[in-house]
Design a protein around this motif. Structure first.
Motif, PDB file in Angstrom:
ATOM      1  N   UNK A 151       0.797  -1.221   0.000  1.00 63.27           N
ATOM      2  CA  UNK A 151       0.000   0.000   0.000  1.00 63.27           C
ATOM      3  C   UNK A 151       0.835   1.279   0.000  1.00 63.27           C
ATOM      4  N   UNK A 152       2.012   1.252   0.629  1.00 60.50           N
ATOM      5  CA  UNK A 152       2.828   2.456   0.744  1.00 60.50           C
ATOM      6  C   UNK A 152       3.234   3.046  -0.609  1.00 60.50           C
ATOM      7  N   UNK A 153       3.744   2.264  -1.573  1.00 54.00           N
ATOM      8  CA  UNK A 153       4.148   2.884  -2.847  1.00 54.00           C
ATOM      9  C   UNK A 153       3.006   3.582  -3.569  1.00 54.00           C
ATOM     10  N   UNK A 154       1.804   3.015  -3.504  1.00 55.42           N
ATOM     11  CA  UNK A 154       0.665   3.622  -4.195  1.00 55.42           C
ATOM     12  C   UNK A 154       0.328   4.976  -3.573  1.00 55.42           C
ATOM     13  N   UNK A 155       0.274   5.028  -2.257  1.00 54.80           N
ATOM     14  CA  UNK A 155      -0.058   6.283  -1.577  1.00 54.80           C
ATOM     15  C   UNK A 155       1.034   7.321  -1.803  1.00 54.80           C
ATOM     16  N   UNK A 156       2.297   6.910  -1.698  1.00 55.58           N
ATOM     17  CA  UNK A 156       3.401   7.851  -1.865  1.00 55.58           C
ATOM     18  C   UNK A 156       3.460   8.402  -3.287  1.00 55.58           C
ATOM     19  N   UNK A 157       3.314   7.551  -4.293  1.00 59.80           N
ATOM     20  CA  UNK A 157       3.409   8.005  -5.677  1.00 59.80           C
ATOM     21  C   UNK A 157       2.249   8.917  -6.049  1.00 59.80           C
ATOM     22  N   UNK A 158       1.038   8.612  -5.570  1.00 66.52           N
ATOM     23  CA  UNK A 158      -0.092   9.494  -5.861  1.00 66.52           C
ATOM     24  C   UNK A 158       0.061  10.834  -5.157  1.00 66.52           C
ATOM     25  N   UNK A 159       0.595  10.832  -3.936  1.00 63.56           N
ATOM     26  CA  UNK A 159       0.819  12.099  -3.245  1.00 63.56           C
ATOM     27  C   UNK A 159       1.886  12.928  -3.958  1.00 63.56           C
ATOM     28  N   UNK A 160       2.928  12.265  -4.414  1.00 65.78           N
ATOM     29  CA  UNK A 160       3.991  12.957  -5.155  1.00 65.78           C
ATOM     30  C   UNK A 160       3.448  13.582  -6.442  1.00 65.78           C
ATOM     31  N   UNK A 190      -1.299  21.875  -0.569  1.00 65.56           N
ATOM     32  CA  UNK A 190      -1.978  20.726   0.038  1.00 65.56           C
ATOM     33  C   UNK A 190      -3.468  20.689  -0.320  1.00 65.56           C
ATOM     34  N   UNK A 191      -4.225  21.791  -0.196  1.00 70.67           N
ATOM     35  CA  UNK A 191      -5.643  21.722  -0.605  1.00 70.67           C
ATOM     36  C   UNK A 191      -5.833  21.385  -2.079  1.00 70.67           C
ATOM     37  N   UNK A 192      -4.963  21.926  -2.952  1.00 74.74           N
ATOM     38  CA  UNK A 192      -5.108  21.630  -4.378  1.00 74.74           C
ATOM     39  C   UNK A 192      -4.755  20.178  -4.704  1.00 74.74           C
ATOM     40  N   UNK A 193      -3.834  19.595  -3.949  1.00 77.56           N
ATOM     41  CA  UNK A 193      -3.406  18.218  -4.214  1.00 77.56           C
ATOM     42  C   UNK A 193      -4.248  17.184  -3.488  1.00 77.56           C
ATOM     43  N   UNK A 194      -5.099  17.610  -2.559  1.00 79.42           N
ATOM     44  CA  UNK A 194      -5.829  16.662  -1.717  1.00 79.42           C
ATOM     45  C   UNK A 194      -6.755  15.714  -2.479  1.00 79.42           C
ATOM     46  N   UNK A 195      -7.434  16.103  -3.580  1.00 74.93           N
ATOM     47  CA  UNK A 195      -8.275  15.117  -4.276  1.00 74.93           C
ATOM     48  C   UNK A 195      -7.493  13.918  -4.801  1.00 74.93           C
ATOM     49  N   UNK A 196      -6.370  14.160  -5.436  1.00 76.58           N
ATOM     50  CA  UNK A 196      -5.562  13.068  -5.958  1.00 76.58           C
ATOM     51  C   UNK A 196      -4.906  12.279  -4.832  1.00 76.58           C
ATOM     52  N   UNK A 197      -4.554  12.935  -3.760  1.00 70.93           N
ATOM     53  CA  UNK A 197      -3.987  12.245  -2.614  1.00 70.93           C
ATOM     54  C   UNK A 197      -5.025  11.315  -1.981  1.00 70.93           C
ATOM     55  N   UNK A 198      -6.268  11.750  -1.926  1.00 65.98           N
ATOM     56  CA  UNK A 198      -7.326  10.902  -1.382  1.00 65.98           C
ATOM     57  C   UNK A 198      -7.573   9.708  -2.286  1.00 65.98           C
ATOM     58  N   UNK A 199      -7.494   9.921  -3.602  1.00 63.17           N
ATOM     59  CA  UNK A 199      -7.619   8.790  -4.519  1.00 63.17           C
ATOM     60  C   UNK A 199      -6.493   7.787  -4.304  1.00 63.17           C
ATOM     61  N   UNK A 200      -5.285   8.282  -4.026  1.00 61.64           N
ATOM     62  CA  UNK A 200      -4.185   7.381  -3.710  1.00 61.64           C
ATOM     63  C   UNK A 200      -4.434   6.597  -2.440  1.00 61.64           C
ATOM     64  N   UNK A 201      -5.065   7.246  -1.447  1.00 62.37           N
ATOM     65  CA  UNK A 201      -5.422   6.544  -0.215  1.00 62.37           C
ATOM     66  C   UNK A 201      -6.405   5.415  -0.514  1.00 62.37           C
ATOM     67  N   UNK A 269     -15.249  18.468 -10.551  1.00 62.10           N
ATOM     68  CA  UNK A 269     -14.207  18.884 -11.487  1.00 62.10           C
ATOM     69  C   UNK A 269     -12.808  18.755 -10.900  1.00 62.10           C
ATOM     70  N   UNK A 270     -12.704  18.597  -9.555  1.00 58.75           N
ATOM     71  CA  UNK A 270     -11.402  18.451  -8.930  1.00 58.75           C
ATOM     72  C   UNK A 270     -11.145  17.012  -8.491  1.00 58.75           C
ATOM     73  N   UNK A 271     -12.152  16.149  -8.631  1.00 60.24           N
ATOM     74  CA  UNK A 271     -12.024  14.793  -8.191  1.00 60.24           C
ATOM     75  C   UNK A 271     -11.103  14.032  -9.120  1.00 60.24           C
ATOM     76  N   UNK A 272     -10.264  13.193  -8.546  1.00 58.66           N
ATOM     77  CA  UNK A 272      -9.332  12.415  -9.366  1.00 58.66           C
ATOM     78  C   UNK A 272     -10.086  11.357 -10.123  1.00 58.66           C
ATOM     79  N   UNK A 273      -9.602  11.050 -11.320  1.00 63.30           N
ATOM     80  CA  UNK A 273     -10.222  10.016 -12.141  1.00 63.30           C
ATOM     81  C   UNK A 273      -9.666   8.654 -11.854  1.00 63.30           C
ATOM     82  N   UNK A 274      -8.798   8.521 -10.875  1.00 62.87           N
ATOM     83  CA  UNK A 274      -8.183   7.235 -10.578  1.00 62.87           C
ATOM     84  C   UNK A 274      -9.202   6.254 -10.061  1.00 62.87           C
TER      85      UNK A 274
END
Length: 274
Positions: A151-160, A190-201, A269-274
C-alpha cells in the motif's frame, strides 16, 4: 400576395424518445442489482452442473457463510485480519503522504526517495514476503510489513504526483500576495493536491487488503487466511468460497465507502479520475 411560410415539422423523433430501455438505462441501481443477480444465477447453474467437484453452488456458499457467522469463526477471523491491516495502513498513510509531499516539494527528497518507491511499485512484492518472513519471523511485524509493502508505494506516488500537478498559477498568485513558503504549502499546495492524494489513499487501501490476505496465506495461517487454508485442507469447499467472497465483499464495500466520501469532500471537477 403573401406567400405562406413553410410549417416546420416539430414532431418528435421516436427514435430519440426515451422508451422503456431508455428509462431503465437512466437507473444505474437497476443495472447494478441485475448484474449481481445474473452473477449469482450463473454461479448457481455452474455449481449444479458439477463440472468440478470443488466448486460449490451459490446457495451452498451462502449457507456456509451464515454457518460461520453463527458459530463466530467468521467474526473472529476478520478481527485477526484487521489488526495488521489497520496498523499497516496507518503507517502507509503517514509515511506515504509525508514522503510524497516531500518529493513533490524538494528535489533532493525526490532524487533520494523516488527510485525506491518506483522499484517498490513495479516489483512483485508478493515474491518478497518470504524474505520478510526470514528476517522478521512469522509474527505481527511481518504481516504489517506485507501490508506496508503493497500500500505504501501507491499512496506515496499518488501524493507525489498530486503535489507536482498543482497549477503553478496558484503558487504564483500566493507569492504575488506576499505569501511565505509555509502558507504556500498549507493553504495552496496541500488543498489543491488533496483530491488526488485521497484517490491514492483509496487505491492504497485496496492494495492493503491484498497484502493482508497474502501475509496470512504465505506467512502464518491466521484470520481469514486460516479459514481459507483449513477448509481447503478438509475439502470443505463451500466454506472456503464463502470466506473468499466475504473478504472480497468487505474490501469492495470499504473502497466504495472511501469513494463515496471522496465524492462528498471534493467537487466533481477536482475529483481524481483514478
Amino acid at each position: 400576395m403573401s406567400v405562406p411560410h413553410a410549417v416546420e415539422d416539430v414532431t418528435p423523433d421516436r427514435s430519440e424518445m426515451p422508451g422503456f430501455f431508455g428509462q431503465v438505462g437512466a437507473m444505474p441501481l437497476f443495472w447494478k442489482v441485475l448484474s449481481v443477480i445474473s452473477f449469482c444465477l450463473v454461479w448457481e447453474i455452474a455449481g449444479r452442473t458439477e463440472f468440478n467437484f470443488s466448486f460449490p453452488t451459490f446457495l451452498e456458499t451462502v449457507s456456509a457463510f451464515f454457518d460461520m457467522i453463527v458459530d463466530g469463526s467468521m467474526g473472529s477471523a476478520f478481527l485477526k485480519t484487521m489488526e495488521p491491516l489497520a496498523i499497516g495502513l496507518t503507517i502507509s498513510l503517514v509515511v506515504g503522504i509525508g514522503s510524497g509531499v516531500a518529493m513533490g516539494l524538494r528535489t533532493d527528497a525526490e532524487w533520494l526517495s523516488l527510485p525506491v518507491f518506483i522499484v517498490m511499485q513495479a516489483a512483485p512484492m508478493a515474491a518478497l514476503i518470504p524474505l520478510v518472513t526470514f528476517v522478521y519471523g512469522i509474527g505481527l511485524t511481518a504481516k504489517v510489513l506485507a501490508v506496508v509493502m503493497l500500500s505504501l508505494p501507491v499512496i506515496a506516488m499518488n501524493s507525489y504526483k498530486a503535489v507536482r500537478n498543482v497549477p503553478p498559477s496558484l503558487v504564483s498568485m500566493c507569492h504575488s500576495f506576499m505569501g511565505n513558503r509555509r502558507q504556500q504549502i498549507l493553504q495552496i499546495i496541500i488543498p489543491a493536491a488533496s483530491p488526488m492524494m485521497f484517490a491514492g489513499l483509496r487505491l492504497g487501501v485496496a492494495e492493503g487488503f491484498s497484502g493482508a490476505v497474502l501475509a496470512e496465506l504465505l506467512i502464518t495461517p491466521t484470520g481469514i487466511g486460516d479459514l481459507i487454508t483449513f477448509h481447503r485442507s478438509v475439502a470443505n469447499f463451500a466454506h472456503m468460497y464463502a470466506t473468499i467472497v466475504a473478504i472480497v465483499l468487505f474490501a469492495i464495500v470499504s473502497v466504495g465507502l472511501l469513494q463515496w466520501v471522496e465524492t462528498k469532500l471534493f467537487r466533481p471537477e477536482k475529483r481524481s479520475a483514478a
